[in-house]
Scaffold this motif. Structure first.
Motif, PDB file in Angstrom:
ATOM      1  N   UNK A  11     -84.850 -48.029  13.915  1.00  0.00           N
ATOM      2  CA  UNK A  11     -84.241 -49.325  14.358  1.00  0.00           C
ATOM      3  C   UNK A  11     -86.028 -49.665  14.787  1.00  0.00           C
ATOM      4  N   UNK A  12     -86.432 -48.458  15.318  1.00  0.00           N
ATOM      5  CA  UNK A  12     -88.104 -49.272  15.760  1.00  0.00           C
ATOM      6  C   UNK A  12     -88.643 -49.605  14.635  1.00  0.00           C
ATOM      7  N   UNK A  13     -88.231 -49.861  12.983  1.00  0.00           N
ATOM      8  CA  UNK A  13     -88.902 -50.535  12.328  1.00  0.00           C
ATOM      9  C   UNK A  13     -89.140 -51.882  12.183  1.00  0.00           C
ATOM     10  N   UNK A  14     -87.707 -51.939  12.484  1.00  0.00           N
ATOM     11  CA  UNK A  14     -86.570 -53.536  11.845  1.00  0.00           C
ATOM     12  C   UNK A  14     -86.888 -54.292  13.871  1.00  0.00           C
ATOM     13  N   UNK A  40    -100.098 -58.782  14.238  1.00  0.00           N
ATOM     14  CA  UNK A  40     -99.401 -58.434  13.114  1.00  0.00           C
ATOM     15  C   UNK A  40     -99.709 -57.656  12.306  1.00  0.00           C
ATOM     16  N   UNK A  41    -101.125 -56.864  12.596  1.00  0.00           N
ATOM     17  CA  UNK A  41    -101.801 -56.412  11.265  1.00  0.00           C
ATOM     18  C   UNK A  41    -101.344 -54.859  11.747  1.00  0.00           C
ATOM     19  N   UNK A  42    -101.141 -54.584  13.632  1.00  0.00           N
ATOM     20  CA  UNK A  42    -101.118 -53.388  13.979  1.00  0.00           C
ATOM     21  C   UNK A  42     -99.764 -53.259  13.822  1.00  0.00           C
ATOM     22  N   UNK A  43     -98.505 -53.923  14.042  1.00  0.00           N
ATOM     23  CA  UNK A  43     -97.550 -54.571  13.911  1.00  0.00           C
ATOM     24  C   UNK A  43     -97.238 -53.869  12.152  1.00  0.00           C
ATOM     25  N   UNK A  44     -97.988 -54.074  11.415  1.00  0.00           N
ATOM     26  CA  UNK A  44     -97.756 -53.604   9.845  1.00  0.00           C
ATOM     27  C   UNK A  44     -98.056 -52.259   9.673  1.00  0.00           C
ATOM     28  N   UNK A  45     -99.398 -51.586  10.730  1.00  0.00           N
ATOM     29  CA  UNK A  45     -99.675 -50.362  10.795  1.00  0.00           C
ATOM     30  C   UNK A  45     -98.868 -49.456  10.570  1.00  0.00           C
ATOM     31  N   UNK A  46     -98.381 -49.696  12.128  1.00  0.00           N
ATOM     32  CA  UNK A  46     -96.620 -48.940  12.495  1.00  0.00           C
ATOM     33  C   UNK A  46     -95.885 -48.487  11.956  1.00  0.00           C
ATOM     34  N   UNK A  47     -95.446 -49.787  11.116  1.00  0.00           N
ATOM     35  CA  UNK A  47     -94.535 -50.214   9.684  1.00  0.00           C
ATOM     36  C   UNK A  47     -94.401 -49.274   8.645  1.00  0.00           C
ATOM     37  N   UNK A  48     -96.080 -49.479   8.219  1.00  0.00           N
ATOM     38  CA  UNK A  48     -96.814 -48.385   7.350  1.00  0.00           C
ATOM     39  C   UNK A  48     -96.494 -46.957   7.559  1.00  0.00           C
ATOM     40  N   UNK A  49     -96.555 -46.669   8.104  1.00  0.00           N
ATOM     41  CA  UNK A  49     -96.569 -44.998   9.469  1.00  0.00           C
ATOM     42  C   UNK A  49     -95.585 -44.548   9.293  1.00  0.00           C
TER      43      UNK A  49
END
Length: 59
Positions: A11-14, A40-49
């Protein structure tokens, strides 16, 4: 340390991806081409984590 269930992580990822206003494929493509705004880079890094955590989490 805070623990989240796999469902909570998904859910957080979405929510994170939705917050960019981009689709996941577009976000991924721009990340690979190094064409993301800093936020957006920070968000993408979190998504990858999150993806990493989900790959190790059998729940």
């Amino acid at each position: 340390m805070t623990e989240k269930t796999s469902a909570e992580l998904r859910e957080q990822r979405a929510r994170l991806i939705a917050s960019t206003g981009l689709t996941e494929p577009v976000l991924r493509e721009r990340a690979q081409a190094h064409q993301l705004y800093p936020e957006h880079h920070d968000i993408w890094a979190t998504v990858e984590s999150i993806d990493y955590l989900l790959s190790d989490n059998p729940h």
